[in-house]
Design a protein around this motif. Sequence first.
Motif, PDB file in Angstrom:
ATOM      1  N   GLU A  64     110.267  56.164  29.956  1.00 53.96           N
ATOM      2  CA  GLU A  64     109.627  54.687  30.498  1.00 53.96           C
ATOM      3  C   GLU A  64     108.297  54.899  31.351  1.00 53.96           C
ATOM      4  O   GLU A  64     107.358  54.181  31.073  1.00 53.96           O
ATOM      5  N   ALA A  65     108.388  55.641  32.418  1.00 54.58           N
ATOM      6  CA  ALA A  65     107.377  55.785  33.290  1.00 54.58           C
ATOM      7  C   ALA A  65     106.143  56.437  32.555  1.00 54.58           C
ATOM      8  O   ALA A  65     105.139  55.980  32.692  1.00 54.58           O
ATOM      9  N   LEU A  66     106.383  57.461  31.610  1.00 50.56           N
ATOM     10  CA  LEU A  66     105.268  57.914  30.736  1.00 50.56           C
ATOM     11  C   LEU A  66     104.561  56.714  30.067  1.00 50.56           C
ATOM     12  O   LEU A  66     103.344  56.733  29.935  1.00 50.56           O
ATOM     13  N   SER A  67     105.339  56.069  29.571  1.00 51.89           N
ATOM     14  CA  SER A  67     104.808  54.920  28.539  1.00 51.89           C
ATOM     15  C   SER A  67     104.072  53.906  29.347  1.00 51.89           C
ATOM     16  O   SER A  67     103.036  53.465  28.919  1.00 51.89           O
ATOM     17  N   LEU A  68     104.187  53.715  30.617  1.00 51.70           N
ATOM     18  CA  LEU A  68     103.676  52.875  31.605  1.00 51.70           C
ATOM     19  C   LEU A  68     102.347  53.334  31.929  1.00 51.70           C
ATOM     20  O   LEU A  68     101.522  52.640  32.070  1.00 51.70           O
ATOM     21  N   VAL A  69     102.303  54.839  32.047  1.00 57.79           N
ATOM     22  CA  VAL A  69     101.176  55.544  32.352  1.00 57.79           C
ATOM     23  C   VAL A  69     100.186  55.111  31.435  1.00 57.79           C
ATOM     24  O   VAL A  69      98.872  54.580  31.607  1.00 57.79           O
ATOM     25  N   LYS A  70     100.572  55.108  30.109  1.00 52.36           N
ATOM     26  CA  LYS A  70      99.389  54.927  28.962  1.00 52.36           C
ATOM     27  C   LYS A  70      99.015  53.480  29.087  1.00 52.36           C
ATOM     28  O   LYS A  70      97.839  53.067  28.758  1.00 52.36           O
ATOM     29  N   ARG A  71      99.945  52.697  29.344  1.00 53.68           N
ATOM     30  CA  ARG A  71      99.734  51.251  29.328  1.00 53.68           C
ATOM     31  C   ARG A  71      98.847  50.575  30.409  1.00 53.68           C
ATOM     32  O   ARG A  71      97.863  49.879  30.183  1.00 53.68           O
ATOM     33  N   VAL A  72      98.965  51.442  31.560  1.00 52.55           N
ATOM     34  CA  VAL A  72      98.177  51.113  32.575  1.00 52.55           C
ATOM     35  C   VAL A  72      96.845  51.580  32.361  1.00 52.55           C
ATOM     36  O   VAL A  72      95.927  50.888  32.635  1.00 52.55           O
ATOM     37  N   SER A  73      96.638  52.771  31.834  1.00 53.49           N
ATOM     38  CA  SER A  73      95.307  53.313  31.608  1.00 53.49           C
ATOM     39  C   SER A  73      94.455  52.380  30.411  1.00 53.49           C
ATOM     40  O   SER A  73      93.602  51.947  30.790  1.00 53.49           O
ATOM     41  N   ASP A  74      95.257  52.077  29.476  1.00 53.01           N
ATOM     42  CA  ASP A  74      94.671  51.055  28.423  1.00 53.01           C
ATOM     43  C   ASP A  74      94.115  49.826  29.024  1.00 53.01           C
ATOM     44  O   ASP A  74      93.084  49.362  28.885  1.00 53.01           O
ATOM     45  N   ARG A  75      95.047  49.227  30.105  1.00 53.18           N
ATOM     46  CA  ARG A  75      94.731  47.844  30.221  1.00 53.18           C
ATOM     47  C   ARG A  75      93.365  47.835  31.229  1.00 53.18           C
ATOM     48  O   ARG A  75      92.709  46.916  31.285  1.00 53.18           O
ATOM     49  N   PHE A  76      93.068  48.992  31.961  1.00 53.86           N
ATOM     50  CA  PHE A  76      92.117  49.088  32.901  1.00 53.86           C
ATOM     51  C   PHE A  76      90.752  49.815  32.329  1.00 53.86           C
ATOM     52  O   PHE A  76      89.902  50.255  32.902  1.00 53.86           O
ATOM     53  N   LEU A  77      90.869  50.003  30.866  1.00 55.79           N
ATOM     54  CA  LEU A  77      89.557  50.698  30.504  1.00 55.79           C
ATOM     55  C   LEU A  77      88.550  49.494  30.500  1.00 55.79           C
ATOM     56  O   LEU A  77      88.871  48.303  30.187  1.00 55.79           O
ATOM     57  N   PRO A  78      87.447  49.867  30.823  1.00 53.99           N
ATOM     58  CA  PRO A  78      86.204  48.759  30.709  1.00 53.99           C
ATOM     59  C   PRO A  78      86.088  48.124  29.378  1.00 53.99           C
ATOM     60  O   PRO A  78      86.393  48.868  28.285  1.00 53.99           O
ATOM     61  N   ALA A  79      85.867  46.764  29.435  1.00 48.18           N
ATOM     62  CA  ALA A  79      85.952  46.219  28.030  1.00 48.18           C
ATOM     63  C   ALA A  79      84.548  46.299  27.424  1.00 48.18           C
ATOM     64  O   ALA A  79      84.494  45.833  26.395  1.00 48.18           O
ATOM     65  N   THR A  80      83.701  46.976  27.859  1.00 50.38           N
ATOM     66  CA  THR A  80      82.331  47.014  27.294  1.00 50.38           C
ATOM     67  C   THR A  80      82.345  47.457  25.828  1.00 50.38           C
ATOM     68  O   THR A  80      82.913  48.513  25.525  1.00 50.38           O
ATOM     69  N   ARG A  81      81.480  47.080  25.059  1.00 51.94           N
ATOM     70  CA  ARG A  81      81.318  47.282  23.622  1.00 51.94           C
ATOM     71  C   ARG A  81      80.415  48.573  23.467  1.00 51.94           C
ATOM     72  O   ARG A  81      79.970  49.410  22.728  1.00 51.94           O
ATOM     73  N   ALA A  82      79.638  48.667  24.813  1.00 53.50           N
ATOM     74  CA  ALA A  82      78.602  49.601  24.904  1.00 53.50           C
ATOM     75  C   ALA A  82      78.967  51.053  24.372  1.00 53.50           C
ATOM     76  O   ALA A  82      78.101  51.733  23.790  1.00 53.50           O
ATOM     77  N   TYR A  83      80.042  51.552  24.777  1.00 49.02           N
ATOM     78  CA  TYR A  83      80.485  52.895  24.741  1.00 49.02           C
ATOM     79  C   TYR A  83      80.726  53.125  23.048  1.00 49.02           C
ATOM     80  O   TYR A  83      79.990  54.217  22.732  1.00 49.02           O
ATOM     81  N   HIS A  84      81.129  52.350  22.354  1.00 47.89           N
ATOM     82  CA  HIS A  84      81.209  52.501  20.847  1.00 47.89           C
ATOM     83  C   HIS A  84      79.821  52.549  20.377  1.00 47.89           C
ATOM     84  O   HIS A  84      79.672  53.422  19.324  1.00 47.89           O
ATOM     85  N   GLU A  85      79.133  51.474  20.914  1.00 49.71           N
ATOM     86  CA  GLU A  85      77.785  51.473  20.301  1.00 49.71           C
ATOM     87  C   GLU A  85      77.089  52.767  20.515  1.00 49.71           C
ATOM     88  O   GLU A  85      76.405  53.100  19.727  1.00 49.71           O
ATOM     89  N   ILE A  86      77.169  53.113  21.664  1.00 54.86           N
ATOM     90  CA  ILE A  86      76.170  54.312  22.101  1.00 54.86           C
ATOM     91  C   ILE A  86      76.517  55.585  21.468  1.00 54.86           C
ATOM     92  O   ILE A  86      75.819  56.521  20.670  1.00 54.86           O
ATOM     93  N   TRP A  87      77.872  55.878  21.603  1.00 56.35           N
ATOM     94  CA  TRP A  87      78.204  57.144  21.201  1.00 56.35           C
ATOM     95  C   TRP A  87      78.909  57.401  19.660  1.00 56.35           C
ATOM     96  O   TRP A  87      78.883  58.482  19.004  1.00 56.35           O
ATOM     97  N   VAL A  88      79.427  56.260  19.262  1.00 54.70           N
ATOM     98  CA  VAL A  88      80.316  56.520  18.022  1.00 54.70           C
ATOM     99  C   VAL A  88      79.518  55.730  16.787  1.00 54.70           C
ATOM    100  O   VAL A  88      79.333  56.396  15.955  1.00 54.70           O
ATOM    101  N   ASP A  89      79.119  54.435  16.986  1.00 63.46           N
ATOM    102  CA  ASP A  89      78.394  53.882  16.226  1.00 63.46           C
ATOM    103  C   ASP A  89      76.996  54.365  16.216  1.00 63.46           C
ATOM    104  O   ASP A  89      76.229  53.872  15.113  1.00 63.46           O
ATOM    105  N   GLY A  90      76.385  54.952  17.166  1.00 62.49           N
ATOM    106  CA  GLY A  90      75.193  55.324  17.173  1.00 62.49           C
ATOM    107  C   GLY A  90      74.079  54.398  16.871  1.00 62.49           C
ATOM    108  O   GLY A  90      73.744  53.597  17.854  1.00 62.49           O
TER     109      GLY A  90
END
Length: 567
Positions: free
Chosen positions: A163-189
Amino acid sequence: MSSIDIETGALSEVERIKQESGGLRGTLADELAEGGTTFSDTAKQLLKFHGSYEQEDRDLRRERKQAGLEPAWQFMVRSKIPGGALTAAQYLVHDELAERFGNGTLRITTRQGIQLHGVIKGDLRATIATLNEALVTTLGACGDVVRNVVGCPAPLPGTARAEALSLVKRVSDRFLPATRAYHEIWVDGEKVAGGEPEPEVDPVYGDRYLPRKFKIAFAFPDDNCTDVHTNDLGLLVIERDGALAGFNVLVGGGLGRTHGKTTTYPRLADPLAFVPPDEVLEVAAAVIAVQRDWGNRTDRRHARLKYLLDERGIGWFRAEVERELGRALLPPLPVTVTGVHDHLGWHRQGDGRWFYGIFVENGRVSDTPKLRLRSALREAAARFGAGVHLTTQQNVLLTDIPGDDRASVERLLAEHGLVPLHQLSGARRWSMACPALPTCGLALAESERVLPAVMDRLETELAKIGLADEPVSIRMTGCPNGCARPYTAELAFVGRSLGKYAVYLGGSWEGTRLATPWADLVPLDDLVPTVLPLFERFARERTPGEAFGDFHRRVTQAPAVAAEVAA
Ligand code: SRM
Ligand code: SF4
């Protein structure tokens, strides 16, 4: 009212850059499209939020300068790996990228990440895009946001652990910056290169993000392998009858300091509250919001949560968090941290399979004539489909290994030159060093490249006095920033200037007490002769079972000595 309204000083330059970045875009896409070897100063700052640092090969600095050449610019790319857990396929992608675009090595970090070094600007996008294809992100691995959330990576049996490990992942996901810039710049180019930045305000971070990096760790009282008290926010598991009852919330840990200054200092986190598991995300968000609104945005050296806590007090902080939450917090439960494990060797997972913990000296995965560690890990992942979990002590756990494959795994590792675990000395097994030279721009002295030789010498001496198997946490850094967590080690060498180190002594094995300065400006060659008398006295006078750090705190560390060295 936020602290910004009452601040009198000017906002730091980085604050302006963040605010005007249009959701971390800035000119990154345009500068990537332009080619060349380097980014503008503004873009370099924003690049960190995307998980990369512009660095130079400092070994080549003088030679290139003399030849009239620009520095050997190169990039470090840091993967953000919550709880350090990678599948075999994800690990193999890192291995391949290290060969294709990096310097042929992988660097396991003290926060369960992987750094690729030596990537050139023209290969940055392909590197980051390939990681994303394998569902690994670099977003927020660096920068003023929540960094990689760390948690014990050992897949040991027990519902509380899972359970603790699954929370590690959920906390990480929750506080990822919401910006779309990351995908625009690095993934969609191409889509955004040259395009107008879309205005975006992050729901967690606002338009200026946090005042500084923010670190979160999960740990267990009997296994503080993540050094939870060194984090801005710590979550210490409370179990009842084998089930996860909740967490003690710890706030205000951090290690960075500056030589010769008392205004910056390492600090261990204080207990704030007890929270049940389903309230962790909400309470973490409230703690982050208080730091966002009140943290210092004028002086980056005083911008971590630890300084806010010391300036305002834990009572004030608790009241602010409660105000954010709209309810009172429960008091923290009495709990003692009693142990730390490195999870090396064979362990049962509880699902019929096994994991094997491998010592990785200073986190560097490479192939040398003596030790072909990189090939060994690659083959283990490819042949056995082993998961690769990274520890905060810079080691690797090969997971999900069927019992029948254990002998083959051991054979594979031995064929590649790995030393069997029982042959490692206790001191080496618990040693860590930061990368320092040649990649780190802040390094004042060597670290990763010199610690192995220091350990060779120390090991020989320790064997002579019967301490070959004694576990002692020894850590080295190339500057006082504390990246290998020297200030919670029992013994630490902290780079002062080229070839000279401050020696710290007396942290606790469990990571619950800070080491204090003991000697200063010790030349590299004198480190072992300087600390050997400490070990000799320890061997002679310790009480049964007493740890090295505890012994020295008890007998040798007069506060006056510490104060003298700090001055
Ligand atoms: Fe660190 C800056 C490497 C964990 C405190 N750290 C750096 C930079 C990026 C240098 C820079 O700013 O130009 C280093 C890149 C070196 C290189 O060549 O790649 C660097 N830090 C590392 C890593 C790779 C060390 C390692 O041996 O693994 C660790 C990466 C972790 C990750 O995956 O996210 C790393 N750094 C830490 C830790 C330990 C931890 O978090 O558990 C600390 C002490 C805890 C803390 O944050 O207080 C740490 N690093 C710093 C600081 C001082 C921060 C402060 O509050 O004063 C800096 C300098 C800064 O931020 O201005 C820094
Ligand atoms: Fe660089 Fe200092 Fe961190 Fe070592 S401790 S990686 S020298 S910033």
